[in-house]
Each structure stands twice: as C-alpha cells, then as structure tokens.
Design an enzyme around this catalytic site. Structure first.
Site, short mmCIF file in Angstrom:
data_model
loop_
_atom_site.label_atom_id
_atom_site.label_comp_id
_atom_site.label_asym_id
_atom_site.label_seq_id
_atom_site.Cartn_x
_atom_site.Cartn_y
_atom_site.Cartn_z
N GLY A 12 0.81 -1.21 0.00
CA GLY A 12 0.00 0.00 0.00
C GLY A 12 0.84 1.25 0.00
N ARG A 15 0.87 5.71 -2.09
CA ARG A 15 0.46 7.05 -1.62
C ARG A 15 0.28 7.01 -0.11
NH1 ARG A 15 -3.23 4.73 -4.61
NH2 ARG A 15 -2.89 6.12 -6.36
N ASN A 90 1.19 -2.44 5.30
CA ASN A 90 0.45 -1.19 5.43
C ASN A 90 -0.88 -1.20 4.67
OD1 ASN A 90 0.20 1.92 5.74
ND2 ASN A 90 0.24 1.61 3.53
N SER A 142 -4.38 0.05 13.60
CA SER A 142 -5.11 1.30 13.86
C SER A 142 -5.56 1.29 15.30
CB SER A 142 -6.34 1.39 12.95
OG SER A 142 -7.18 2.46 13.34
N TYR A 155 -13.85 -2.85 9.97
CA TYR A 155 -12.46 -2.38 9.90
C TYR A 155 -11.79 -2.51 11.27
CZ TYR A 155 -8.65 1.07 9.40
OH TYR A 155 -7.42 1.70 9.39
N ALA A 157 -12.56 -4.56 13.61
CA ALA A 157 -12.37 -5.99 13.88
C ALA A 157 -11.13 -6.51 13.18
CB ALA A 157 -13.60 -6.77 13.42
#
Length: 251
Positions: A12, A15, A90, A142, A155, A157
C-alpha cells in the site's frame, strides 16, 4: 544510515502513509519495494525514491488479497532487489458507514485485504527470513483495533485481528531473530480521514477536538516510528503495539 544494505517491502505504498514509510526507509539507506494495487502509483513512488535518496527501488503491482499475485510480486522483488529484510504491512481498505448499513460484500473485502492480506504477505516472506535468521516485520493497524471506532466496525475488527496476529507471531519467530511489532496510527491526514469528513463533518470535527495535540498526524510522523522499528535500535522490541495518535488513546 541505519538500514543500508537491507531490502524493505512496503504494501500500500503508492500514496499516503505507505509512501511516507517507503520514503523514511529509503532515507535510511534501504532498497525499497513499493507494492500497491495501483501499478502506476507504485512505479511513480519507486522512481521518486531512487531519484531522491539514491537507493535501489522497484514498483510492484499486487492485490494482497490475491495470494498468487503476492507470490509473483515477491519473485520480482527477490530478482531485482534480493530477499526481504523488512516487511511493512500497510495496505488496507475501509468503508465508512454504520454497521447496519454495510453489506456482506463490503465485509468480505475489508476482511480479505486487511487481515488475510496481511497474513498472506507475511507468510510469503517468512521462510526467507527464518532461513537467514533475521528480519523485522511491522504491521500498520489502527487505534480502531484497540478501542473501536464508530462507522468502522468491521475495519476495527480486522485491525484488532492484525494486532493479535502480530503478538502471537512475535512469540513464534523470536527464536529466529525476527521481530514483529504493530503501529497503530490515530487520525492521519490521508484519503481515509477525508472519507470520515465526507461521511460526517460533525464526527470529523469531534474527533480532532478529542486529540490532545489538537491535530491529525502527518504521514511522516507515522513513518518515523516505523523506521525506528525496522532498525537495530529496536532489536530488543518485539510483540509490541505502539499508538501514534497525538494522545487520542492512551492504553
């Protein structure tokens, strides 16, 4: 240059946070494989790294949800740069909406990319790390995976799963001198944070007000922590989960 002579793979990385991480690793002398589902973005970022930092860099296109594509990407990286010493998982996707409004197709995509994709890429590099008795794996999770986040239930989870995966894997591979750590960004100035504002400006404003430092992170502020974890300075750290959230969470 703390990473001279090492090869890093960042998923990822076309960007956002991924590109910033790739840049931070290149600045420390690493050769960097820029992996992204967007082939054009991957190639562009790789070319910029080579020009700016004078390191070897290659762009590889792969959807990490596709194990065959991951294997092909790793073969290209090994051919052009060598075996991977540093892996940064990532790549991730999200859809901002209430759980009751989300669809099974959306759940499947988020789970497949964020959790299974992280597992797939990690497994693809692990044998070569074990064989050489060294390696650093850094997951980008996160704080949503630690404390939950409204509008990001599935997300959250998957990111909780990434954190647990990193801790358990760290125990298994420590004997091979491989470290596994997880970085949990808080709100960061990326396209994903823009999605939050589009979903609810009120939610966005409330989130920023709740951050003790009163602002979102810049991608480079996440990247600096990753570069540290990739270096020998963090050689005695493994199984750890680090929040980079401006104090939004303190757990």
């Amino acid at each position: 240059m703390k990473l001279r002579g090492r090869v890093a793979l960042v998923t990822g990385a076309g960007r956002g946070i991924g590109a910033a991480i790739a840049g931070a690793l290149a600045a420390e002398g690493a050769a960097v494989a820029v992996c992204d589902v967007d082939a054009t973005a991957a190639a562009k970022t790789a070319a910029e790294l080579s020009e700016r930092h004078g390191v070897r860099s290659v762009g590889v296109a792969a959807d990490i949800a596709d194990s065959a594509a991951v294997r092909s990407a790793l073969e290209l990286v090994a051919r052009d740069l060598g075996p991977v010493d540093v892996l940064v998982n990532n790549a991730a996707v999200d859809v901002i909406k209430r759980f009751v409004d989300s669809t099974e197709d959306e759940w499947d995509r988020i789970i497949t990319v964020n959790l299974k994709g992280t597992i797939t890429v990690t497994r693809a590099v692990l044998d070569q790390m074990i064989e050489r008795d060294r390696g650093a794996i850094i997951h980008i999770a996160s704080d949503a995976g630690r404390v939950g986040s409204s509008g990001e239930v599935v997300y959250s989870a998957t990111k909780g799963g990434v954190i647990a995966f990193g801790k358990a894997l760290a125990r298994e591979v420590a004997r091979h001198n491989i470290t596994v750590n997880t970085v949990c960004p808080g709100p960061t100035d990326t396209a994903l944070l823009g999605q939050v504002a589009e979903y609810s400006q009120k939610m966005y404003d409330a989130t920023i007000r709740a951050i003790p430092l009163r602002r979102p992170a810049e991608p480079a502020e996440i990247a600096g922590v990753v570069a540290f974890l990739a270096s020998d300075e963090a050689a005695y750290m493994t199984g750890q989960t680090l929040s980079v959230s401006g104090g939004l969470t303190m757990v």
